[in-house]
Enzyme design. Structure first.
Site, PDB file in Angstrom:
ATOM      1  N   ASP A  14       0.865  -1.188   0.000  1.00 38.94           N
ATOM      2  CA  ASP A  14       0.000   0.000   0.000  1.00 38.94           C
ATOM      3  C   ASP A  14       0.899   1.236   0.000  1.00 38.94           C
ATOM      4  O   ASP A  14       2.112   1.132  -0.162  1.00 38.94           O
ATOM      5  CB  ASP A  14      -0.994  -0.036   1.180  1.00 38.94           C
ATOM      6  CG  ASP A  14      -0.306  -0.008   2.539  1.00 38.94           C
ATOM      7  OD1 ASP A  14       0.902   0.260   2.589  1.00 38.94           O
ATOM      8  OD2 ASP A  14      -0.981  -0.237   3.546  1.00 38.94           O
ATOM      9  N   PHE A  15       0.316   2.407   0.159  1.00 35.45           N
ATOM     10  CA  PHE A  15       1.136   3.617   0.177  1.00 35.45           C
ATOM     11  C   PHE A  15       1.686   3.901   1.567  1.00 35.45           C
ATOM     12  O   PHE A  15       2.834   4.249   1.732  1.00 35.45           O
ATOM     13  CB  PHE A  15       0.294   4.826  -0.245  1.00 35.45           C
ATOM     14  CG  PHE A  15       0.168   4.989  -1.732  1.00 35.45           C
ATOM     15  CD1 PHE A  15       0.825   4.159  -2.610  1.00 35.45           C
ATOM     16  CD2 PHE A  15      -0.621   6.009  -2.254  1.00 35.45           C
ATOM     17  CE1 PHE A  15       0.712   4.317  -3.972  1.00 35.45           C
ATOM     18  CE2 PHE A  15      -0.738   6.182  -3.623  1.00 35.45           C
ATOM     19  CZ  PHE A  15      -0.083   5.341  -4.485  1.00 35.45           C
TER      20      PHE A  15
HETATM   21  P1  CNA Z   1      -3.513   3.619   1.796  1.00 34.70           P
HETATM   22  O1  CNA Z   1      -3.659   5.053   2.125  1.00 34.70           O
HETATM   23  O2  CNA Z   1      -2.159   3.063   1.586  1.00 34.70           O
HETATM   24  O3  CNA Z   1      -4.213   2.827   3.021  1.00 34.70           O
HETATM   25  C1  CNA Z   1      -4.262   1.430   3.058  1.00 34.70           C
HETATM   26  C2  CNA Z   1      -5.011   1.021   4.319  1.00 34.70           C
HETATM   27  O4  CNA Z   1      -5.119  -0.395   4.318  1.00 34.70           O
HETATM   28  C3  CNA Z   1      -4.307   1.429   5.616  1.00 34.70           C
HETATM   29  O5  CNA Z   1      -5.273   1.902   6.534  1.00 34.70           O
HETATM   30  C4  CNA Z   1      -3.673   0.110   6.098  1.00 34.70           C
HETATM   31  O6  CNA Z   1      -3.578   0.019   7.509  1.00 34.70           O
HETATM   32  C5  CNA Z   1      -4.669  -0.894   5.570  1.00 34.70           C
HETATM   33  N1  CNA Z   1      -4.094  -2.206   5.310  1.00 34.70           N
HETATM   34  C6  CNA Z   1      -2.984  -2.510   4.598  1.00 34.70           C
HETATM   35  N2  CNA Z   1      -2.800  -3.842   4.547  1.00 34.70           N
HETATM   36  C7  CNA Z   1      -3.810  -4.395   5.265  1.00 34.70           C
HETATM   37  C8  CNA Z   1      -4.161  -5.729   5.610  1.00 34.70           C
HETATM   38  N3  CNA Z   1      -3.442  -6.774   5.197  1.00 34.70           N
HETATM   39  N4  CNA Z   1      -5.274  -5.937   6.363  1.00 34.70           N
HETATM   40  C9  CNA Z   1      -6.032  -4.887   6.790  1.00 34.70           C
HETATM   41  N5  CNA Z   1      -5.733  -3.598   6.506  1.00 34.70           N
HETATM   42  C10 CNA Z   1      -4.642  -3.357   5.754  1.00 34.70           C
HETATM   43  O7  CNA Z   1      -4.392   3.187   0.553  1.00 34.70           O
HETATM   44  P2  CNA Z   1      -5.769   3.795   0.041  1.00 34.70           P
HETATM   45  O8  CNA Z   1      -6.238   2.867  -1.013  1.00 34.70           O
HETATM   46  O9  CNA Z   1      -6.675   4.156   1.132  1.00 34.70           O
HETATM   47  O10 CNA Z   1      -5.257   5.164  -0.609  1.00 34.70           O
HETATM   48  C11 CNA Z   1      -5.625   5.543  -1.805  1.00 34.70           C
HETATM   49  C12 CNA Z   1      -4.494   5.503  -2.842  1.00 34.70           C
HETATM   50  C13 CNA Z   1      -3.611   4.304  -2.731  1.00 34.70           C
HETATM   51  C14 CNA Z   1      -5.109   5.365  -4.182  1.00 34.70           C
HETATM   52  O11 CNA Z   1      -4.798   6.490  -4.943  1.00 34.70           O
HETATM   53  C15 CNA Z   1      -4.521   4.101  -4.836  1.00 34.70           C
HETATM   54  O12 CNA Z   1      -4.341   4.281  -6.213  1.00 34.70           O
HETATM   55  C16 CNA Z   1      -3.259   3.911  -4.139  1.00 34.70           C
HETATM   56  N6  CNA Z   1      -2.607   2.585  -4.165  1.00 34.70           N
HETATM   57  C17 CNA Z   1      -3.108   1.541  -4.842  1.00 34.70           C
HETATM   58  C18 CNA Z   1      -2.448   0.332  -4.841  1.00 34.70           C
HETATM   59  C19 CNA Z   1      -3.029  -0.812  -5.619  1.00 34.70           C
HETATM   60  O13 CNA Z   1      -3.587  -0.603  -6.677  1.00 34.70           O
HETATM   61  N7  CNA Z   1      -2.944  -2.029  -5.081  1.00 34.70           N
HETATM   62  C20 CNA Z   1      -1.271   0.170  -4.119  1.00 34.70           C
HETATM   63  C21 CNA Z   1      -0.759   1.283  -3.422  1.00 34.70           C
HETATM   64  C22 CNA Z   1      -1.437   2.475  -3.443  1.00 34.70           C
END
Ligand code: CNA
Length: 252
Positions: A14-15
């Site tokens: 994630d980010f």
């Molecule tokens: P974020 O801000 O990185 O938040 C992720 C959330 O998920 C956090 O609250 C973490 O604690 C939680 N988390 C992570 N892993 C787990 C897990 N295994 N179990 C439970 N909770 C977990 O990401 P958001 O999506 O909220 O932010 C939006 C951004 C991130 C968007 O613009 C996306 O495009 C962007 N993004 C996307 C990807 C992808 O496509 N997989 C990857 C990284 C970022």
């Protein structure tokens, strides 16, 4: 509503998670600060880091996990009104949820647009370049071809407007794996009626669940896979979900 946290079990960082998050691991991308990777100004200065990320997310490099298949099962059962995702990894599509059921709010690598003449290109036209570490260029005007990922300051896809119809119709809002920090996506969490239950499954308490909780909110903190497995067990769908995952894995 889902975010990057549903794809960390598939191996995509994630980010914001400290240490493992993409923002903590940007050295390999050679960018001055994390957000630069999604900024147009930086992209036109140096598009390579973005395409390095694109190459990493190439369809097939990662597989959906049980969370994606849970939504697929909801769809198969006719229970999924729409899946709003912030993810750009395309794993919702790979899990077999039809595109008509998705709102990919931050865009998709499934198509791309020339940054100069605005011609649209299907993915088969430019992935080969990306995989060979070349910046894809428009065959007509030589402009850079940019996958349809929403960069900072760009408008969200038109489909995002579906929320105006969808959210008032929902009987239940599921929110999984998101920090609810990115607008306007985050505010959708408040777009369902006041009597509609909202279930947050996330590692930590986020957004409106923390600062403006509602009486019918349910929060399940912890790992998303573990929480989804527990929910599926309570629903009596464990065998069905296992069968679906097995079928899809065999297909892959
Ligand atoms: P974020 O801000 O990185 O938040 C992720 C959330 O998920 C956090 O609250 C973490 O604690 C939680 N988390 C992570 N892993 C787990 C897990 N295994 N179990 C439970 N909770 C977990 O990401 P958001 O999506 O909220 O932010 C939006 C951004 C991130 C968007 O613009 C996306 O495009 C962007 N993004 C996307 C990807 C992808 O496509 N997989 C990857 C990284 C970022």
């Amino acid at each position: 509503m889902v975010g990057a946290g549903i794809s960390t079990p598939s191996g995509i960082p994630d980010f914001r998670s400290p240490g493992s998050g993409l923002y903590s691991n940007l050295l390999q991308y050679n960018i001055p600060y994390p957000e630069a990777i999604f900024e147009l100004e930086f992209f036109f200065h140096n598009p390579k880091p973005f395409f390095t990320l694109a190459k990493q997310l190439y369809p097939g490099n990662y597989r959906p996990n049980i969370t994606h298949y849970f939504f697929r099962l909801l769809h198969d059962k006719g229970l999924l009104l729409r899946l709003y995702t912030q993810n750009i990894d395309g794993l919702e599509r790979v899990s077999g949820i039809p595109v008509s059921k998705l709102v990919e709010a931050h865009g998709t690598f499934a198509s791309a647009t020339c940054t100069v003449c605005r011609r649209s290109f299907p993915e088969k036209d430019w992935w080969a370049d990306v995989m060979m570490d070349r910046v894809p260029c428009c065959p007509v005007c030589a402009g850079i071809v940019k996958p349809d990922i929403v960069f900072f300051g760009e408008p969200l896809p038109e489909r995002f407007l579906l929320h105006v119809l969808d959210f008032p119709m929902a009987d239940l809002l599921l929110i999984l794996g998101t920090s609810l920090e990115v607008e306007p996506f985050a505010s959708l969490s408040e777009a369902v009626g006041a009597s509609v239950p909202r279930l947050l499954i996330n590692r930590d308490l986020v957004g409106t669940f923390a600062w403006r909780p509602r009486s019918r909110d349910v929060v399940q903190l912890g790992d998303v896979v573990h929480s989804v497995e527990r929910l599926v067990e309570l629903l009596g769908w464990t065998k069905e979900l296992q069968d679906l995952v097995q079928r899809e894995t065999r297909k892959a």
